[in-house]
Design a protein around this motif. Structure first.
Motif, mmCIF file in Angstrom:
data_model
loop_
_atom_site.group_PDB
_atom_site.id
_atom_site.type_symbol
_atom_site.label_atom_id
_atom_site.label_comp_id
_atom_site.label_asym_id
_atom_site.label_seq_id
_atom_site.Cartn_x
_atom_site.Cartn_y
_atom_site.Cartn_z
ATOM 1 N N GLY A 23 0.826 -1.204 0.000
ATOM 2 C CA GLY A 23 0.000 0.000 0.000
ATOM 3 C C GLY A 23 0.855 1.247 0.000
ATOM 4 N N LEU A 24 1.961 1.215 0.754
ATOM 5 C CA LEU A 24 2.860 2.374 0.803
ATOM 6 C C LEU A 24 3.422 2.681 -0.576
ATOM 7 N N VAL A 25 3.670 1.628 -1.373
ATOM 8 C CA VAL A 25 4.253 1.850 -2.699
ATOM 9 C C VAL A 25 3.178 2.216 -3.719
ATOM 10 N N ARG A 26 2.013 1.543 -3.671
ATOM 11 C CA ARG A 26 1.067 1.634 -4.785
ATOM 12 C C ARG A 26 0.086 2.802 -4.686
ATOM 13 N N LEU A 27 -0.258 3.254 -3.471
ATOM 14 C CA LEU A 27 -1.332 4.254 -3.356
ATOM 15 C C LEU A 27 -0.880 5.613 -3.895
#
Lengths: 154, 89
Positions: A23-27
């Motif tokens: 989530g930290l990378v994709r959002l």
């Protein structure tokens, strides 16, 4: 049986830790990214630490509870640091996918300021009439500007 | 069963650490990098706990507790710095 339960807890913890970083990378923006790693903190590390409590308690050396200390500490500190980070991001005016709420001045204050501005302009106009100053135009230009500034300040 | 699961879990947590490190290097704004550091220390705690179970030694929990303490203080100090331009006023 206990082995299977421990394996389930460890896998759950690892998968949630992984999902948190994913989530930290994709959002897309900071405020949504802030929400991803909270899963890693609570569910991920939480279930890993419960697995560790069960593992070390069933090895015959007595109950081992000091892992719970880490869990407790993380559960207390995670919301605090997330709150501080959100405050810092709002202070720096980071871009957000959602619209930011617009702050409105209360109506009473707006009315009060408008009244004051009108009184001031009246005063200026009467002064000009009394003094018979020829430079009428710059004074007229400056009064609306003043009123705008006042409204902006409020 | 545990001998199979623990290496898988270690690999997953290592991938998580790699991804938050990518965000630390890439992050467009400063709060993004601070958030990446925050995630990084939480992931490190998970890795240490897993390693402790793998080796069967309880020595790693003190290290994990210390990392939790220092990481929290670091995050709060950094966001305070971003918020006020100063840490201790």
């Amino acid at each position: 049986m206990l082995d299977y339960f421990l394996s389930f807890l460890i896998l759950t913890g690892a998968i949630f830790t992984f999902i948190g970083s994913l989530g930290l990378v994709r959002l897309k923006d900071f405020y949504t990214r802030l929400h991803g790693p909270t899963k890693a903190t609570t569910l991920g590390v939480g279930s890993l630490l419960i697995a560790s409590v069960i593992f070390f308690s069933t090895r015959g050396t007595g109950v081992s509870l000091h892992e719970l200390l880490i869990t407790l500490f993380l559960f207390i500190t995670a919301p605090v640091s997330a709150h501080m980070l959100a405050k810092a991001a709002l202070h720096l005016n980071l871009d957000s996918l959602a619209k930011m709420p617009v702050e409105k001045a209360p109506e009473e204050k707006v009315k009060k300021v408008k009244k004051e501005v009108e009184e001031k302009t009246d005063e200026i106009q009467t002064d000009e009439k009394a003094a018979h100053v020829s430079s009428e135009e710059p004074a007229k230009e400056s009064t609306p500007q003043n009123s705008n500034e006042k409204l902006a300040d409020s | 069963m545990l001998e199979i699961v623990i290496p898988i879990a270690l690999a997953l947590v290592a991938a998580a650490i790699a991804m938050s490190f990518w965000r630390l290097l890439r992050g467009p704004s400063v709060p993004d990098r601070v958030l990446a550091l925050d995630t990084l220390y939480v992931n490190t705690i998970a890795l240490l706990v897993l390693f402790g179970i793998h080796l069967g030694s309880a020595l790693f929990f003190e290290a994990a507790l210390l990392i939790a303490l220092m990481g929290f203080i670091g995050t709060v100090a950094l966001s305070k710095y971003l918020l006020r331009g100063d840490i201790i006023e």
